[in-house]
Write a protein that holds these residues in place. Structure first.
Motif, PDB file in Angstrom:
ATOM      1  N   ASN A 200       6.082  13.399 -23.477  1.00  0.00           N
ATOM      2  CA  ASN A 200       6.436  12.283 -24.354  1.00  0.00           C
ATOM      3  C   ASN A 200       7.939  12.023 -24.234  1.00  0.00           C
ATOM      4  N   ALA A 201       8.269  10.813 -23.764  1.00  0.00           N
ATOM      5  CA  ALA A 201       9.674  10.434 -23.584  1.00  0.00           C
ATOM      6  C   ALA A 201      10.104   9.512 -24.720  1.00  0.00           C
ATOM      7  N   THR A 202      11.242   9.808 -25.346  1.00  0.00           N
ATOM      8  CA  THR A 202      11.772   8.991 -26.450  1.00  0.00           C
ATOM      9  C   THR A 202      13.280   8.860 -26.306  1.00  0.00           C
ATOM     10  N   PRO A 203      13.893   7.774 -26.850  1.00  0.00           N
ATOM     11  CA  PRO A 203      13.229   6.677 -27.579  1.00  0.00           C
ATOM     12  C   PRO A 203      12.617   5.661 -26.617  1.00  0.00           C
ATOM     13  N   GLU A 204      11.752   4.837 -27.143  1.00  0.00           N
ATOM     14  CA  GLU A 204      11.105   3.778 -26.381  1.00  0.00           C
ATOM     15  C   GLU A 204      11.138   2.483 -27.204  1.00  0.00           C
ATOM     16  N   PRO A 205      11.756   1.399 -26.706  1.00  0.00           N
ATOM     17  CA  PRO A 205      12.505   1.314 -25.439  1.00  0.00           C
ATOM     18  C   PRO A 205      13.858   2.015 -25.555  1.00  0.00           C
ATOM     19  N   VAL A 206      14.588   2.041 -24.428  1.00  0.00           N
ATOM     20  CA  VAL A 206      15.877   2.695 -24.384  1.00  0.00           C
ATOM     21  C   VAL A 206      16.856   1.831 -23.589  1.00  0.00           C
ATOM     22  N   VAL A 207      18.115   1.885 -23.983  1.00  0.00           N
ATOM     23  CA  VAL A 207      19.149   1.136 -23.257  1.00  0.00           C
ATOM     24  C   VAL A 207      19.493   1.871 -21.971  1.00  0.00           C
TER      25      VAL A 207
ATOM     26  N   GLY B  89      21.190   3.770 -19.162  1.00  0.00           N
ATOM     27  CA  GLY B  89      22.321   4.685 -19.187  1.00  0.00           C
ATOM     28  C   GLY B  89      22.333   5.611 -20.391  1.00  0.00           C
ATOM     29  N   LYS B  90      21.504   5.317 -21.372  1.00  0.00           N
ATOM     30  CA  LYS B  90      21.426   6.173 -22.553  1.00  0.00           C
ATOM     31  C   LYS B  90      20.520   7.388 -22.272  1.00  0.00           C
ATOM     32  N   THR B  91      20.544   8.323 -23.201  1.00  0.00           N
ATOM     33  CA  THR B  91      19.810   9.575 -23.010  1.00  0.00           C
ATOM     34  C   THR B  91      18.362   9.460 -23.485  1.00  0.00           C
ATOM     35  N   LEU B  92      17.476   9.939 -22.623  1.00  0.00           N
ATOM     36  CA  LEU B  92      16.061  10.077 -22.965  1.00  0.00           C
ATOM     37  C   LEU B  92      15.752  11.554 -23.184  1.00  0.00           C
ATOM     38  N   THR B  93      14.957  11.832 -24.195  1.00  0.00           N
ATOM     39  CA  THR B  93      14.488  13.190 -24.427  1.00  0.00           C
ATOM     40  C   THR B  93      13.004  13.245 -24.088  1.00  0.00           C
ATOM     41  N   VAL B  94      12.663  14.168 -23.190  1.00  0.00           N
ATOM     42  CA  VAL B  94      11.265  14.308 -22.766  1.00  0.00           C
ATOM     43  C   VAL B  94      10.737  15.651 -23.265  1.00  0.00           C
TER      44      VAL B  94
END
Length: 277
Positions: free
Chosen positions: A180-187, A189-194
């Motif tokens: 599960n990848a968040t946040p969605e949507p994401v800007v 270059g920003k950080t995704l947490t999986v």
């Protein structure tokens, strides 16, 4: 313990032999099992509830005058771990194989046989030690019975033979894996947490439990592509938890992929789509 039924009144020759029930003093038949292949040579991956059907193929050579009718006589393949005389566990099949005659002589018949062993984890797998390499054995059994008690007498005579070490089969625990990848949507270059969880079948509890300290690949597939690429490797933590971060670069799917171990089958999580703005 598996059941081996060759008559309506038979409750299982292996169970009987384990209880040291005397067998009939019949001569051992001259049977040869060869070319035994279990599950096409692939590992058998088993969860906690679903029955797994295991195909087995082999060649059987028997005396021409030996009748195997699967009513009073039977032959086939079973799986065991440990020693042949005192196995730690056994798995077998109640159904008759399908055999086709391939060669005959004045004294022998050679047949090509296929059968399916139905492996119900609840009935046959009891502990972590069952996730290991098993051996294949050929068996022959017969029964002579007189269940007419009108004269105040019944008789049941059993005979059972096994030939071990005919092949091997690897049984593994099934794994489950999420992503599960968040946040969605994401800007961009920003950080995704999986995040995710890696669990595997626990046959003692009939549930799935966390698989810790395992290397799991985080993979990404760009929208419109058919190929996943490994981004990094993550180690599963307490209760099989997975967590890492990446920089959002483009629309696409993130997933975790576990390659499996000697005791646990491989598993790939479903891809989680992320919209990058």
């Amino acid at each position: 313990m598996r059941k081996f039924a060759i008559g309506a009144a038979v409750s299982g020759a292996l169970a009987l032999s384990a209880l040291a029930v005397p067998t009939a003093s019949a001569a051992t038949p001259d049977l040869t099992f060869s070319g035994v292949v279990v599950n096409g040579g692939k590992a058998i991956v088993v969860g906690t509830t679903s029955t797994v059907k295991i195909p087995v193929t082999y060649t059987l050579t028997r005396p021409a005058d030996l009748v195997i009718d699967y009513k009073t006589t039977a032959a086939g393949i079973s799986l065991y771990r440990g020693s042949l005389s005192e196995p730690d566990n056994e798995i077998g099949n109640d159904d008759a194989p399908t055999c086709t005659t391939t060669a005959t002589t004045d004294t022998t018949v050679t047949e090509s046989c296929t059968e399916t062993i139905a492996l119900d984890p609840y009935d046959y797998l009891y502990e972590a030690a069952d996730a290991t390499t098993w051996k294949a054995a050929g068996y022959y059994g017969h029964i002579e019975q007189d269940t007419d008690d009108s004269d105040g007498h019944i008789s049941l005579d059993y005979g059972y033979d096994m030939w071990g070490g005919l092949g091997t089969a690897q049984i593994k625990r099934a794994a489950k894996l999420t992503a599960n990848a968040t946040p969605e949507p994401v800007v961009k270059g920003k950080t995704l947490t999986v995040t995710g969880t890696l669990t595997r079948a626990n046959w003692e509890t009939s549930k799935y439990s966390g698989y810790t300290s395992q290397s799991v690949a985080l993979q990404f597939r760009a929208n419109g592509s058919d190929t996943y690429t490994t981004v990094k490797t993550v180690t599963s933590g307490t209760a099989g938890a997975l967590k890492t971060t990446v920089k959002a670069s483009a629309d696409g799917y993130y997933r975790y992929k576990f390659a499996g171990t000697t005791t646990t089958g491989a598993k790939t999580a479903a891809g989680d789509f992320v919209d990058v703005k």
